[in-house]
Design a protein around this motif. Structure first.
Motif, PDB file in Angstrom:
ATOM      1  N   HIS A  48       9.224  -5.396   9.663  1.00  0.00           N
ATOM      2  CA  HIS A  48       7.290  -5.389  10.166  1.00  0.00           C
ATOM      3  C   HIS A  48       7.472  -4.036  10.738  1.00  0.00           C
ATOM      4  O   HIS A  48       6.643  -3.215  10.642  1.00  0.00           O
ATOM      5  N   THR A  49       8.150  -3.578  11.799  1.00  0.00           N
ATOM      6  CA  THR A  49       8.279  -2.960  12.613  1.00  0.00           C
ATOM      7  C   THR A  49       8.398  -1.266  11.255  1.00  0.00           C
ATOM      8  O   THR A  49       7.408  -0.374  11.459  1.00  0.00           O
ATOM      9  N   GLN A  50       9.074  -0.952  10.307  1.00  0.00           N
ATOM     10  CA  GLN A  50       9.182  -0.234   9.130  1.00  0.00           C
ATOM     11  C   GLN A  50       7.768  -0.077   8.715  1.00  0.00           C
ATOM     12  O   GLN A  50       7.525   1.254   8.546  1.00  0.00           O
ATOM     13  N   ARG A  51       7.328  -1.133   8.084  1.00  0.00           N
ATOM     14  CA  ARG A  51       5.851  -1.498   7.340  1.00  0.00           C
ATOM     15  C   ARG A  51       4.920  -0.933   8.546  1.00  0.00           C
ATOM     16  O   ARG A  51       3.745  -0.512   8.178  1.00  0.00           O
ATOM     17  N   ILE A  52       4.604  -1.027   9.493  1.00  0.00           N
ATOM     18  CA  ILE A  52       3.789  -0.346  10.635  1.00  0.00           C
ATOM     19  C   ILE A  52       4.367   0.355  10.819  1.00  0.00           C
ATOM     20  O   ILE A  52       2.895   1.171  11.248  1.00  0.00           O
ATOM     21  N   CYS A  53       5.028   1.611  11.387  1.00  0.00           N
ATOM     22  CA  CYS A  53       5.258   3.241  11.309  1.00  0.00           C
ATOM     23  C   CYS A  53       4.957   3.495   9.979  1.00  0.00           C
ATOM     24  O   CYS A  53       4.533   4.496   9.901  1.00  0.00           O
ATOM     25  N   ASP A  54       5.403   2.644   8.571  1.00  0.00           N
ATOM     26  CA  ASP A  54       5.266   3.536   7.532  1.00  0.00           C
ATOM     27  C   ASP A  54       3.468   3.691   7.440  1.00  0.00           C
ATOM     28  O   ASP A  54       2.962   4.750   7.169  1.00  0.00           O
ATOM     29  N   PHE A  55       2.489   2.532   8.035  1.00  0.00           N
ATOM     30  CA  PHE A  55       0.836   2.785   8.286  1.00  0.00           C
ATOM     31  C   PHE A  55       0.342   3.965   9.239  1.00  0.00           C
ATOM     32  O   PHE A  55      -0.251   4.369   8.444  1.00  0.00           O
ATOM     33  N   LEU A  56       1.181   3.978  10.378  1.00  0.00           N
ATOM     34  CA  LEU A  56       0.599   4.710  11.082  1.00  0.00           C
ATOM     35  C   LEU A  56       0.621   6.428  10.837  1.00  0.00           C
ATOM     36  O   LEU A  56       0.093   6.556  10.816  1.00  0.00           O
ATOM     37  N   SER A  57       1.656   6.429   9.446  1.00  0.00           N
ATOM     38  CA  SER A  57       1.609   7.862   9.154  1.00  0.00           C
ATOM     39  C   SER A  57       1.370   8.082   8.074  1.00  0.00           C
ATOM     40  O   SER A  57       0.696   8.630   8.398  1.00  0.00           O
ATOM     41  N   ALA A  81      -9.350  -5.440  17.779  1.00  0.00           N
ATOM     42  CA  ALA A  81     -10.073  -6.179  16.609  1.00  0.00           C
ATOM     43  C   ALA A  81      -9.005  -5.144  15.650  1.00  0.00           C
ATOM     44  O   ALA A  81      -9.368  -4.918  14.627  1.00  0.00           O
ATOM     45  N   TRP A  82      -8.902  -3.270  16.113  1.00  0.00           N
ATOM     46  CA  TRP A  82      -8.658  -2.585  15.019  1.00  0.00           C
ATOM     47  C   TRP A  82      -7.227  -3.304  14.943  1.00  0.00           C
ATOM     48  O   TRP A  82      -6.479  -2.642  13.300  1.00  0.00           O
ATOM     49  N   SER A  83      -6.153  -3.936  16.190  1.00  0.00           N
ATOM     50  CA  SER A  83      -5.223  -4.093  15.477  1.00  0.00           C
ATOM     51  C   SER A  83      -4.755  -5.394  14.819  1.00  0.00           C
ATOM     52  O   SER A  83      -4.156  -5.347  13.425  1.00  0.00           O
ATOM     53  N   VAL A  84      -5.490  -5.597  14.604  1.00  0.00           N
ATOM     54  CA  VAL A  84      -5.934  -7.193  13.876  1.00  0.00           C
ATOM     55  C   VAL A  84      -6.974  -6.748  12.114  1.00  0.00           C
ATOM     56  O   VAL A  84      -5.829  -7.597  11.437  1.00  0.00           O
ATOM     57  N   ALA A  85      -7.209  -5.836  11.933  1.00  0.00           N
ATOM     58  CA  ALA A  85      -8.074  -5.116  10.736  1.00  0.00           C
ATOM     59  C   ALA A  85      -6.853  -4.550  10.411  1.00  0.00           C
ATOM     60  O   ALA A  85      -5.928  -4.816   9.156  1.00  0.00           O
ATOM     61  N   ALA A  86      -5.778  -3.972  10.962  1.00  0.00           N
ATOM     62  CA  ALA A  86      -4.230  -3.062  10.684  1.00  0.00           C
ATOM     63  C   ALA A  86      -3.664  -4.168   9.967  1.00  0.00           C
ATOM     64  O   ALA A  86      -2.966  -3.839   9.011  1.00  0.00           O
ATOM     65  N   ILE A  87      -3.209  -5.210  10.592  1.00  0.00           N
ATOM     66  CA  ILE A  87      -2.163  -6.263  10.201  1.00  0.00           C
ATOM     67  C   ILE A  87      -2.674  -6.764   9.066  1.00  0.00           C
ATOM     68  O   ILE A  87      -1.573  -7.050   8.078  1.00  0.00           O
ATOM     69  N   GLN A  88      -4.104  -7.067   9.102  1.00  0.00           N
ATOM     70  CA  GLN A  88      -4.429  -7.774   7.626  1.00  0.00           C
ATOM     71  C   GLN A  88      -4.566  -6.430   6.510  1.00  0.00           C
ATOM     72  O   GLN A  88      -4.089  -6.246   5.316  1.00  0.00           O
ATOM     73  N   HIS A  89      -4.716  -5.048   6.585  1.00  0.00           N
ATOM     74  CA  HIS A  89      -4.777  -3.754   5.999  1.00  0.00           C
ATOM     75  C   HIS A  89      -3.009  -3.919   5.613  1.00  0.00           C
ATOM     76  O   HIS A  89      -2.535  -3.499   3.754  1.00  0.00           O
ATOM     77  N   ILE A  90      -2.269  -3.947   6.502  1.00  0.00           N
ATOM     78  CA  ILE A  90      -0.268  -4.119   6.166  1.00  0.00           C
ATOM     79  C   ILE A  90      -0.601  -5.054   5.137  1.00  0.00           C
ATOM     80  O   ILE A  90       0.789  -5.074   4.930  1.00  0.00           O
ATOM     81  N   GLY A  91      -0.975  -6.168   5.730  1.00  0.00           N
ATOM     82  CA  GLY A  91      -0.070  -7.723   4.616  1.00  0.00           C
ATOM     83  C   GLY A  91       0.365  -8.442   5.848  1.00  0.00           C
ATOM     84  O   GLY A  91       1.161  -9.509   4.858  1.00  0.00           O
ATOM     85  N   LEU A  92       0.832  -8.654   6.922  1.00  0.00           N
ATOM     86  CA  LEU A  92       1.223  -9.205   7.569  1.00  0.00           C
ATOM     87  C   LEU A  92       0.651  -9.752   8.208  1.00  0.00           C
ATOM     88  O   LEU A  92      -0.736  -9.741   7.781  1.00  0.00           O
TER      89      LEU A  92
END
Length: 169
Positions: A4-13, A98-109
């Motif tokens: 999960h950390t890797q996927r989140i960091c990939d998204f931030l990049s 709200a941003w973090s909820v949108a982000a987690i849904q975008h990432i697919g977690l």
């Protein structure tokens, strides 16, 4: 590094949100995370919940652009010292959720990764229910700052890092 950390960091990049994998020595509000002059430091050895990365990133992403580089350590304490209004900072707290909820849904977690049981002063299950039922909080600000897609609306994002200062600029 946890998946999960890797996927989140990939998204931030992917969205060009500034972060560094860096040791965090001091005690911080969220273990393993520290904001340094608008950059999120992530200590993967001390991080307890990968979703906390998104919440703290949300603060950086939704902050008024002119104040973003001033985000340092205790965002609220330093923000007030730098002339930011308390109301604006509380609004940004809701928008960061709200941003973090949108982000987690975008990432697919699952939403529970960001709204985990040990966060949000015991209100995480209420927040999960609200967002899953189409409610929630903070997303009208994302709309006002033109961060969401005009036709699709929340949680679909047009941009991930706030560009506009006020609603009617």
């Amino acid at each position: 590094m946890h998946e999960h950390t890797q996927r989140i960091c990939d998204f931030l990049s992917e969205i060009n949100l500034p972060y560094k994998l860096h040791s965090v020595e001091a005690d911080t509000f969220l273990p393993g995370l520290k904001t340094v002059m608008g950059t999120l430091y992530i200590d993967t050895d001390k991080l307890m919940y990968p979703g906390d990365i998104l919440h703290e990133s949300g603060h950086i992403a939704v902050c008024e652009p002119i104040y973003r580089k001033q985000l340092h350590e205790d965002v609220y304490k330093n923000g007030l010292k730098n002339g930011r209004e308390k109301q604006a900072m509380h609004a940004e707290e809701m928008a960061a959720i709200a941003w973090s909820v949108a982000a987690i849904q975008h990432i697919g977690l699952p939403i529970e990764v960001v709204l985990h049981q040990d966060g949000y002063k015991g209100a995480s299950s209420n927040l999960i229910d609200a967002f899953k039922s189409g409610g929630g909080l903070g997303y009208p600000l994302l709309d006002a700052w033109e961060m969401t897609c005009p036709k699709a609306g929340f949680p679909k994002m047009k941009i991930w890092i706030r560009e506009r200062r006020w609603i009617n600029e």
